[in-house]
Design an enzyme around this catalytic site. Structure first.
Site, mmCIF file in Angstrom:
data_model
loop_
_atom_site.group_PDB
_atom_site.id
_atom_site.type_symbol
_atom_site.label_atom_id
_atom_site.label_comp_id
_atom_site.label_asym_id
_atom_site.label_seq_id
_atom_site.Cartn_x
_atom_site.Cartn_y
_atom_site.Cartn_z
ATOM 1 N N GLU A 180 5.047 -24.445 -10.700
ATOM 2 C CA GLU A 180 5.038 -25.720 -9.966
ATOM 3 C C GLU A 180 3.724 -25.922 -9.197
ATOM 4 O OE1 GLU A 180 7.259 -27.633 -10.797
ATOM 5 O OE2 GLU A 180 9.120 -26.543 -11.142
ATOM 6 N N HIS A 233 9.356 -25.020 -1.985
ATOM 7 C CA HIS A 233 10.351 -25.465 -2.961
ATOM 8 C C HIS A 233 11.466 -24.428 -3.032
ATOM 9 C CE1 HIS A 233 12.305 -26.790 -6.585
ATOM 10 N NE2 HIS A 233 11.866 -25.770 -7.304
ATOM 11 N N HIS A 255 15.992 -23.778 -4.008
ATOM 12 C CA HIS A 255 17.159 -24.219 -4.784
ATOM 13 C C HIS A 255 18.434 -24.057 -3.954
ATOM 14 C CE1 HIS A 255 15.049 -23.065 -8.917
ATOM 15 N NE2 HIS A 255 14.410 -24.022 -8.261
ATOM 16 N N GLU A 277 21.311 -33.894 15.145
ATOM 17 C CA GLU A 277 19.892 -33.534 15.226
ATOM 18 C C GLU A 277 19.085 -34.027 14.030
ATOM 19 O OE1 GLU A 277 20.761 -29.067 13.844
ATOM 20 O OE2 GLU A 277 18.640 -29.424 14.145
ATOM 21 N N HIS A 283 18.311 -29.801 -9.304
ATOM 22 C CA HIS A 283 17.311 -28.728 -9.327
ATOM 23 C C HIS A 283 17.063 -28.119 -7.946
ATOM 24 C CE1 HIS A 283 13.223 -27.198 -10.979
ATOM 25 N NE2 HIS A 283 13.519 -26.561 -9.862
HETATM 26 P P1 13P Z 1 8.203 -20.244 -10.835
HETATM 27 O O1 13P Z 1 8.806 -18.868 -10.992
HETATM 28 O O2 13P Z 1 7.191 -20.542 -11.920
HETATM 29 O O3 13P Z 1 7.663 -20.465 -9.455
HETATM 30 O O4 13P Z 1 9.358 -21.306 -11.075
HETATM 31 C C1 13P Z 1 10.505 -21.310 -10.278
HETATM 32 C C2 13P Z 1 11.047 -22.676 -10.069
HETATM 33 O O5 13P Z 1 11.817 -22.874 -9.153
HETATM 34 C C3 13P Z 1 10.622 -23.771 -10.961
HETATM 35 O O6 13P Z 1 11.008 -25.024 -10.461
HETATM 36 ZN ZN ZN Z 2 12.668 -24.886 -9.028
#
Ligand code: 13P
Ligand code: ZN
Length: 283
Positions: free
Chosen positions: A116, A139, A141, A169, A210
């Site tokens: 990413e 980023h 998940h 909050e 995602h």
């Molecule tokens: P990477 O291991 O390449 O960082 O990918 C993980 C991910 O969350 C892709 O969206």
């Molecule tokens: Zn991801």
């Protein structure tokens, strides 16, 4: 100074480990980047390598020419970062055109920066143009945010309003709201462009089915933003699990009072009237 002893490195490692322990980074899920300050680069420059090849970023970020970033490696597990930072992280430099990167430190057993990287760097470019203070793109998940992308309309207004309603909050922590990108193939320039467009107005952008990207000035605040949004999403998932309707909630005028008391400005487009007390209501 030893690279691993730098405060920015320690803060990055702690943030990654905290994220893993929150359950936001299964396997290699998620990635993190920090735009290193020139004075920090100066302290470690003598220990960086200069022999790695220049590799295309996969995006065009001319405003980041010459900048250094600490990034997670592609396919590396957040679980391993604390014990093996030199094997899982990299410091990269961006070339003078903003088209290629060179690994200057880390990834000692091989590998490359996160897939990413285009999204991280394009988001950094947008945020840096707003303020030099922005330094972290994160980023993750988180399960509850992702779950909501299956049942809420994929609209910035709906996600922002529903997340705001779940904890008093929230509008103070993210008064600009959150953006939402519909499902796209990850890891390329197209999703990076869509995300960076939304980063023009938001510090958090959800990727449907995602995960989420957050931007901030440091490890602490960016982690805190992610944590606040995911906690709010968790409450919403619990509420939805109990009932499709709310008996009572924070109303638009309550938000207006909150904005006055906490000196934040909350865009009126998030304070729409709902026709019913169902969880989403009508826009
Ligand atoms: P990477 O291991 O390449 O960082 O990918 C993980 C991910 O969350 C892709 O969206
Ligand atoms: Zn991801």
């Amino acid at each position: 100074m030893k690279t691993l002893e730098m405060a920015f490195m320690q803060g990055f490692i702690r943030m990654a480990d905290d994220g893993f322990r929150m359950g936001w980074h299964e396997r290699n899920g998620g990635n993190l980047s920090y735009r290193i300050k020139p004075e920090e680069v100066a302290l470690i420059k003598g220990r960086l390598r200069h022999d790695a090849p220049w590799v295309p970023i996969g995006a065009h970020v001319p405003s980041l020419a010459g900048e250094y970033f600490l990034v997670t490696g592609s396919g590396k597990f957040f679980r391993d970062i604390k014990d093996d930072p030199e094997g899982t992280l990299a410091i990269i430099e961006i070339d003078d055109k903003g088209e290629n990167y060179q690994i200057k430190w880390g990834l000692v057993e091989g590998g490359k920066p996160t897939s990413e990287l285009p999204a991280h760097l394009m988001n950094h470019a947008v945020k840096r143009a707003k303020s030099e203070d922005y330094r972290v793109i994160y980023h993750a998940h988180p399960a509850n945010i992702i779950a909501l992308t299956f049942v809420l309309p994929l609209k910035d207004e709906v996600f922002t309003r529903e997340l705001w309603e779940m904890a008093t909050e929230c509008p103070v922590v993210f008064p600009d709201g959150v953006g939402v990108v519909g499902w796209m193939v990850p890891g390329g320039e197209a999703i990076a462009i869509e995300t960076s467009k939304l980063m023009e107005r938001y510090d958090a952008v959800i990727w449907a089915h995602h995960g989420i990207f957050c931007a901030g000035d440091g490890a602490h605040t960016t982690f805190g933003l992610m944590h606040t949004i995911e906690k709010s999403a968790e409450i919403l998932v619990k509420v939805l699990s109990m009932s499709p309707a709310k008996l009572q909630t924070i109303e638009p005028d309550n938000f207006r009072d909150l904005a006055g008391a906490f000196h934040v400005s909350l865009p009126e487009r998030f304070l729409y009237e709902k026709e019913s007390n169902t969880i989403i209501g009508k826009e």
